[in-house]
Design a protein around this motif. Sequence first.
Motif, PDB file in Angstrom:
ATOM      1  N   ARG A   1       0.837  -1.213   0.000  1.00 40.58           N
ATOM      2  CA  ARG A   1       0.000   0.000   0.000  1.00 40.58           C
ATOM      3  C   ARG A   1       0.862   1.248   0.000  1.00 40.58           C
ATOM      4  N   ARG A   2       1.918   1.230   0.805  1.00 40.54           N
ATOM      5  CA  ARG A   2       2.793   2.406   0.837  1.00 40.54           C
ATOM      6  C   ARG A   2       3.472   2.616  -0.509  1.00 40.54           C
ATOM      7  N   GLN A   3       3.949   1.547  -1.114  1.00 36.38           N
ATOM      8  CA  GLN A   3       4.626   1.700  -2.396  1.00 36.38           C
ATOM      9  C   GLN A   3       3.652   2.117  -3.493  1.00 36.38           C
ATOM     10  N   LEU A   4       2.403   1.715  -3.379  1.00 39.79           N
ATOM     11  CA  LEU A   4       1.392   2.141  -4.345  1.00 39.79           C
ATOM     12  C   LEU A   4       1.257   3.664  -4.354  1.00 39.79           C
ATOM     13  N   GLN A   5       1.525   4.282  -3.216  1.00 43.05           N
ATOM     14  CA  GLN A   5       1.429   5.733  -3.107  1.00 43.05           C
ATOM     15  C   GLN A   5       2.575   6.462  -3.794  1.00 43.05           C
ATOM     16  N   GLU A   6       3.539   5.720  -4.340  1.00 47.85           N
ATOM     17  CA  GLU A   6       4.563   6.340  -5.170  1.00 47.85           C
ATOM     18  C   GLU A   6       4.063   6.587  -6.589  1.00 47.85           C
ATOM     19  N   LEU A   7       2.920   6.005  -6.960  1.00 41.83           N
ATOM     20  CA  LEU A   7       2.277   6.391  -8.214  1.00 41.83           C
ATOM     21  C   LEU A   7       1.755   7.815  -8.095  1.00 41.83           C
ATOM     22  N   PRO A   8       1.576   8.525  -9.197  1.00 38.22           N
ATOM     23  CA  PRO A   8       1.118   9.916  -9.109  1.00 38.22           C
ATOM     24  C   PRO A   8      -0.247  10.028  -8.441  1.00 38.22           C
ATOM     25  N   GLY A   9      -0.380  10.994  -7.547  1.00 36.10           N
ATOM     26  CA  GLY A   9      -1.687  11.294  -6.976  1.00 36.10           C
ATOM     27  C   GLY A   9      -2.562  11.982  -8.007  1.00 36.10           C
ATOM     28  N   ILE A  10      -3.849  11.723  -7.951  1.00 39.37           N
ATOM     29  CA  ILE A  10      -4.753  12.206  -8.990  1.00 39.37           C
ATOM     30  C   ILE A  10      -4.846  13.727  -9.047  1.00 39.37           C
ATOM     31  N   HIS A  11      -4.561  14.402  -7.940  1.00 34.65           N
ATOM     32  CA  HIS A  11      -4.740  15.854  -7.893  1.00 34.65           C
ATOM     33  C   HIS A  11      -3.488  16.631  -8.293  1.00 34.65           C
ATOM     34  N   ASP A  12      -2.297  16.082  -7.993  1.00 35.54           N
ATOM     35  CA  ASP A  12      -1.069  16.853  -8.212  1.00 35.54           C
ATOM     36  C   ASP A  12      -0.017  16.135  -9.062  1.00 35.54           C
ATOM     37  N   GLY A  13      -0.200  14.835  -9.318  1.00 33.46           N
ATOM     38  CA  GLY A  13       0.791  14.097 -10.097  1.00 33.46           C
ATOM     39  C   GLY A  13       2.051  13.749  -9.335  1.00 33.46           C
ATOM     40  N   LEU A  14       2.054  13.960  -8.029  1.00 35.74           N
ATOM     41  CA  LEU A  14       3.235  13.696  -7.198  1.00 35.74           C
ATOM     42  C   LEU A  14       3.154  12.331  -6.538  1.00 35.74           C
ATOM     43  N   SER A  15       4.306  11.715  -6.314  1.00 35.77           N
ATOM     44  CA  SER A  15       4.365  10.562  -5.425  1.00 35.77           C
ATOM     45  C   SER A  15       4.242  11.055  -3.988  1.00 35.77           C
ATOM     46  N   LEU A  16       3.956  10.139  -3.064  1.00 38.84           N
ATOM     47  CA  LEU A  16       3.858  10.549  -1.662  1.00 38.84           C
ATOM     48  C   LEU A  16       5.194  11.084  -1.163  1.00 38.84           C
TER      49      LEU A  16
ATOM     50  N   GLU B   1       1.741  11.890 -21.561  1.00 35.54           N
ATOM     51  CA  GLU B   1       1.201  10.659 -22.118  1.00 35.54           C
ATOM     52  C   GLU B   1       0.196  10.050 -21.143  1.00 35.54           C
ATOM     53  N   PRO B   2      -0.751   9.241 -21.620  1.00 41.06           N
ATOM     54  CA  PRO B   2      -1.663   8.541 -20.698  1.00 41.06           C
ATOM     55  C   PRO B   2      -0.859   7.721 -19.687  1.00 41.06           C
ATOM     56  N   HIS B   3      -1.288   7.744 -18.449  1.00 37.59           N
ATOM     57  CA  HIS B   3      -0.532   7.041 -17.417  1.00 37.59           C
ATOM     58  C   HIS B   3      -1.448   6.661 -16.266  1.00 37.59           C
ATOM     59  N   TRP B   4      -0.953   5.754 -15.458  1.00 36.33           N
ATOM     60  CA  TRP B   4      -1.680   5.341 -14.259  1.00 36.33           C
ATOM     61  C   TRP B   4      -1.418   6.337 -13.126  1.00 36.33           C
ATOM     62  N   CYS B   5      -2.484   6.628 -12.389  1.00 44.04           N
ATOM     63  CA  CYS B   5      -2.364   7.402 -11.157  1.00 44.04           C
ATOM     64  C   CYS B   5      -3.297   6.763 -10.129  1.00 44.04           C
ATOM     65  N   ILE B   6      -3.317   7.286  -8.914  1.00 43.64           N
ATOM     66  CA  ILE B   6      -4.204   6.731  -7.886  1.00 43.64           C
ATOM     67  C   ILE B   6      -5.111   7.825  -7.347  1.00 43.64           C
ATOM     68  N   ASP B   7      -6.357   7.437  -7.039  1.00 39.33           N
ATOM     69  CA  ASP B   7      -7.308   8.396  -6.490  1.00 39.33           C
ATOM     70  C   ASP B   7      -7.172   8.449  -4.970  1.00 39.33           C
ATOM     71  N   ASP B   8      -8.100   9.138  -4.313  1.00 37.02           N
ATOM     72  CA  ASP B   8      -7.993   9.338  -2.867  1.00 37.02           C
ATOM     73  C   ASP B   8      -8.173   8.043  -2.078  1.00 37.02           C
ATOM     74  N   GLN B   9      -8.751   7.028  -2.701  1.00 34.70           N
ATOM     75  CA  GLN B   9      -8.915   5.721  -2.049  1.00 34.70           C
ATOM     76  C   GLN B   9      -7.829   4.736  -2.490  1.00 34.70           C
ATOM     77  N   MET B  10      -6.775   5.247  -3.119  1.00 33.90           N
ATOM     78  CA  MET B  10      -5.654   4.449  -3.621  1.00 33.90           C
ATOM     79  C   MET B  10      -6.103   3.420  -4.658  1.00 33.90           C
ATOM     80  N   ARG B  11      -7.064   3.812  -5.477  1.00 33.61           N
ATOM     81  CA  ARG B  11      -7.490   2.981  -6.597  1.00 33.61           C
ATOM     82  C   ARG B  11      -6.801   3.461  -7.860  1.00 33.61           C
ATOM     83  N   PRO B  12      -6.146   2.562  -8.616  1.00 27.56           N
ATOM     84  CA  PRO B  12      -5.485   2.972  -9.863  1.00 27.56           C
ATOM     85  C   PRO B  12      -6.499   3.375 -10.919  1.00 27.56           C
ATOM     86  N   MET B  13      -6.169   4.407 -11.666  1.00 21.25           N
ATOM     87  CA  MET B  13      -6.996   4.830 -12.771  1.00 21.25           C
ATOM     88  C   MET B  13      -6.103   5.432 -13.849  1.00 21.25           C
ATOM     89  N   LEU B  14      -6.534   5.293 -15.087  1.00 23.28           N
ATOM     90  CA  LEU B  14      -5.776   5.868 -16.203  1.00 23.28           C
ATOM     91  C   LEU B  14      -6.128   7.328 -16.377  1.00 23.28           C
TER      92      LEU B  14
END
Length: 415
Positions: A282-297, A400-413
């Motif tokens: 779960r923690r490593q999943l948060q290194e994907l871009p956040g949906i609001h800012d594109g930043l990792s945790l 480019e299209p990419h995976w990010c995570i929403d506020d519930q840590m669900r991946p979305m394109l």
Amino acid sequence: MRYATACHDGRINLEQQRKRAKELLRQLKAADPQAWQAMRTHSLASTPAEVRLADAQCLIARELGFASWPKLKAHLDAVAFAARQPNFRADDEAATLHLRCGNDISHTLRLAGFQGEFHSFIDPLVMGPVPDLPLPEYLAVRSEFVAATFAMNASDVLAGSQREYALLERLHEYSRVVLWCEADAYDQLFLIRVLAGAQQLPERFELIEIDRVPGVERFIGIGQLAPDLLAWLWPQRRVLGTAAISLARQAWSAYSSADPRVWAELAQAETPALPLLGPALRRQLQELPGIHDGLSLTERLSLGLVAEREQPTFGLVFAQLMSRAEPLPYLGDMMFHALLRPLLDSATPLLREEHPELPWPKRPLQLTELGREVLAGRRYWLDCDAPERWVGGVRLRAGEPHWCIDDQMRPMLRG
């Protein structure tokens, strides 16, 4: 205010704690308000007339993570016994292989009396590309990344990686293999990589893993522990069975996939065969871009720490990240520096460093205007000229299209 004396390496001085308890009792008898606030927090004695030394000792024990003073003493007796156990050295046979994701405990293990072989598996799987490729191609990709990131010789890195992975093919040659891990993503990814990569299993395959140590206020890693604490951990090892091997293979496949959805499902599930794996995923999943800012945790926390002060140094930001901001510390100082370089070196940087002639930990940092906008969620980092980066098998490229995570840590394109 804490009344117990916390330690860093796990060694608790009982006599020191006794003195602290007596001093605390004097404060309680004198109706010190801070001392009484701590007592009431732990639902202990209610008035100065009632308080006893046992109450003060109980508070000290609870602040150190024990239910009672006798539990604290029992723990210290167990540590002392493990350190002087006459059968301890005989139990750790010379044919044992101790495997760790670094060389931070090899010397301490020898001081504690361990006599097996000590090997490191140091590929930093929390960083850079971890693609699903045949092993020769995978090692070439990983070695190129590590060499470029840490300014190392590429051929030396590749040779070292080949030796590490060749060892996984020889684990069955040892009568016992013991893995030493903690709870963070660096260690847990090492764990699943080893288990998934083992071709033939040794006769005894065992794991020592911990996420806390009594008396250590902020436990970060096994490397901080004293030799007698490693001896205390030894009897706590457990057998790695088929369920753990199967889960590791599933988790490794998910982490190295270009699609993070199975990884996210595993991260939210219970993982009893490897109980510390779920939180690490779960923690490593948060290194994907956040949906609001594109930043990792890590990026978001670091920018926030820079924003708190007037030009804090690189080293201070790292210290603050590790001591209070990071929920599951996993970074070394050089890894932290490498992760933040893209925010400094981009054509559209989020950070600016002063005095580049200084060693990097002493360089002051400040946010750029874009950095403030991204941190506030008004701009999205991957809509700017963010450098390419990877999280596991997921490749992230600006524009480019990419995976990010929403506020519930669900991946979305996105895009």
